[in-house]
Design a protein around this motif. Sequence first.
Motif, short mmCIF file in Angstrom:
data_model
loop_
_atom_site.label_atom_id
_atom_site.label_comp_id
_atom_site.label_asym_id
_atom_site.label_seq_id
_atom_site.Cartn_x
_atom_site.Cartn_y
_atom_site.Cartn_z
N MET A 77 -3.85 9.32 5.00
CA MET A 77 -4.27 9.64 6.36
C MET A 77 -4.60 11.13 6.41
N ILE A 78 -5.76 11.44 6.97
CA ILE A 78 -6.05 12.84 7.25
C ILE A 78 -5.98 12.99 8.77
N ASP A 79 -5.09 13.84 9.21
CA ASP A 79 -4.93 14.04 10.65
C ASP A 79 -5.52 15.39 11.04
N ALA A 80 -6.74 15.32 11.55
CA ALA A 80 -7.41 16.54 12.03
C ALA A 80 -7.64 16.42 13.54
N SER A 81 -6.79 15.62 14.19
CA SER A 81 -7.00 15.30 15.60
C SER A 81 -6.79 16.51 16.52
N HIS A 82 -6.09 17.52 16.01
CA HIS A 82 -5.86 18.73 16.81
C HIS A 82 -7.07 19.65 16.79
N MET A 83 -8.01 19.38 15.88
CA MET A 83 -9.20 20.23 15.78
C MET A 83 -10.23 19.84 16.83
N SER A 84 -11.30 20.62 16.92
CA SER A 84 -12.41 20.25 17.80
C SER A 84 -13.03 18.97 17.26
N TYR A 85 -13.77 18.26 18.09
CA TYR A 85 -14.34 16.97 17.68
C TYR A 85 -15.18 17.11 16.41
N GLU A 86 -16.07 18.07 16.38
CA GLU A 86 -16.96 18.23 15.23
C GLU A 86 -16.18 18.64 13.97
N THR B 185 0.86 -1.19 0.00
CA THR B 185 0.00 0.00 0.00
C THR B 185 0.89 1.23 0.00
N VAL B 186 0.55 2.23 -0.81
CA VAL B 186 1.30 3.50 -0.77
C VAL B 186 0.40 4.53 -0.09
N HIS B 187 0.91 5.06 1.01
CA HIS B 187 0.07 5.78 1.97
C HIS B 187 0.64 7.15 2.31
N LEU B 188 -0.25 8.14 2.39
CA LEU B 188 0.15 9.47 2.87
C LEU B 188 0.02 9.48 4.39
N ASP B 189 1.12 9.80 5.07
CA ASP B 189 1.13 9.79 6.53
C ASP B 189 0.92 11.21 7.07
N HIS B 190 -0.01 11.36 8.00
CA HIS B 190 -0.31 12.67 8.61
C HIS B 190 -0.58 13.77 7.58
N GLY B 191 -1.48 13.47 6.64
CA GLY B 191 -1.92 14.51 5.72
C GLY B 191 -2.67 15.58 6.49
N SER B 192 -2.43 16.85 6.15
CA SER B 192 -3.03 17.92 6.95
C SER B 192 -4.21 18.58 6.28
N SER B 193 -4.42 18.31 4.99
CA SER B 193 -5.49 19.02 4.28
C SER B 193 -6.01 18.19 3.12
N LEU B 194 -7.20 18.55 2.68
CA LEU B 194 -7.79 17.89 1.50
C LEU B 194 -6.90 18.14 0.27
N GLU B 195 -6.28 19.30 0.24
CA GLU B 195 -5.39 19.65 -0.87
C GLU B 195 -4.22 18.66 -0.98
N MET B 196 -3.60 18.35 0.17
CA MET B 196 -2.49 17.40 0.17
C MET B 196 -2.98 15.99 -0.17
N VAL B 197 -4.16 15.65 0.32
CA VAL B 197 -4.76 14.35 0.01
C VAL B 197 -4.97 14.22 -1.50
N LYS B 198 -5.50 15.27 -2.11
CA LYS B 198 -5.75 15.23 -3.57
C LYS B 198 -4.45 15.06 -4.34
N LYS B 199 -3.42 15.72 -3.86
CA LYS B 199 -2.11 15.60 -4.50
C LYS B 199 -1.63 14.15 -4.46
N ALA B 200 -1.75 13.52 -3.29
CA ALA B 200 -1.32 12.12 -3.13
C ALA B 200 -2.13 11.20 -4.03
N VAL B 201 -3.43 11.42 -4.07
CA VAL B 201 -4.31 10.57 -4.90
C VAL B 201 -3.94 10.72 -6.37
N ASP B 202 -3.68 11.94 -6.80
CA ASP B 202 -3.30 12.18 -8.20
C ASP B 202 -2.00 11.46 -8.56
#
Length: 291
Positions: free
Chosen positions: A101-110, A77-94
Motif C-alpha cells: 500500500m502506498i499512502d499518499a492521501s495526505h498529499m495534494s490530489y495531483e 497475501t503478504v502486504h505492506l500497510d500504509h507504506g509512506s515512500s517508494l523506498e519502503m515499497v522497494k524494501k518490501a518487494v525485495d
Amino acid sequence: MLVTLKENLRNAEKGNYAVGAFNSPTLESVRAAVEAAEELQAPIILAHAEVHNEIIPIEVMGPILVEFAKRATVPVTVHLDHGSSLEMVKKAVDIGFSSVMIDASHMSYEDNIRTVQEVVEYAHGKKVSVESELGVMTSSGVGGEETHAEVIYGDYYTDPLVAKDFVERTKTDALAASFGTVHGIYISEPNLDFKRLKEIYQNTNRPIVMHGGSGLSEEDYIKVINSGVRKINYYSYAAREGATAVKEYVEKENHSNLFYHDLTVVAKEAIKQNIKRAIKIFLNKGEVVSK
Ligand SMILES: [Zn+2]
C-alpha cells in the motif's frame, strides 16, 4: 501459498466476500492469523504496517510473513500497510511481499496521483499488487495508527467522482476509501456512509479496502461487503483481545513463578479466536456468527 492481492481480491469479488488483512507485528499474531485461516480454509492477508517498524522492523518480520504465507495451505497475501515512500515499497518487494500500500492521501490530489503512479509502475513490473488511498482515514487516537489524527471532521470522505478519475489515472489494484471508519478503538458508534461506498465501488470498478475495520457490528460488515468492500483491515480489537487475555491470566492465576512464554500462548489463542470470528463474518455465507 503466497498470492498477490489482485488474485486474492479477484476471488473475493467472484464470491462476494471480503478478505481479512491482519497486521502481524509479533510471532503470536502471525501464527494466530494463519492458524485461524487454515482451520476455516479461508484466504487471508498478512500485513506489516510501516508504523510497526518501531515494534519490529520489516527486515526482521517481513521474511517471517513470507515464509508463513508460502507454507500455508490457504492463499495468503503478504502486504505492506500504509507504506509512506517508494523506498519502503522497494524494501518490501525485495523481501518478497506480494502487495504494497502506498499512502499518499495526505498529499495534494495531483501529488497523490503522481506518487501512486510511480509505485504502480515499479510494483507491477515486479508482479506485485498496489493499494492506494483517496480521502482521509482518521484515527480515534486509541491504539490506532496516528497517521491522520489532526484532520478536521467532515471534509475527508472519498468523493466517488474523484475516485473514478483517481483509479483510471493511477491503475491502482485496490482502493482504500474513506466513508466513516476510523483507525483504532471506536470511542463512539461508527456511522458509515453506505450510499457513498456503493457509488465509489460502481464508479471505480475496483475492490474497495476498508481501514479501521475492527469493531463494527456484524450487520455493518455484511452491508459493506455487499457494497463492494473486498479487503478489511482488522487489527486493533484482536490485539486488545490478546492483551486482555494475558491480563486476566496474570491476575486470576496465583502464579508463584510467571513465565513469559506462557503469556505468548495465552495471547495467541485469544487473538486466534477473535480473528476466526472475523473471518467467519467476512466470508459472508449468510450465517449469523455470534461472539
Ligand atoms: Zn489503515
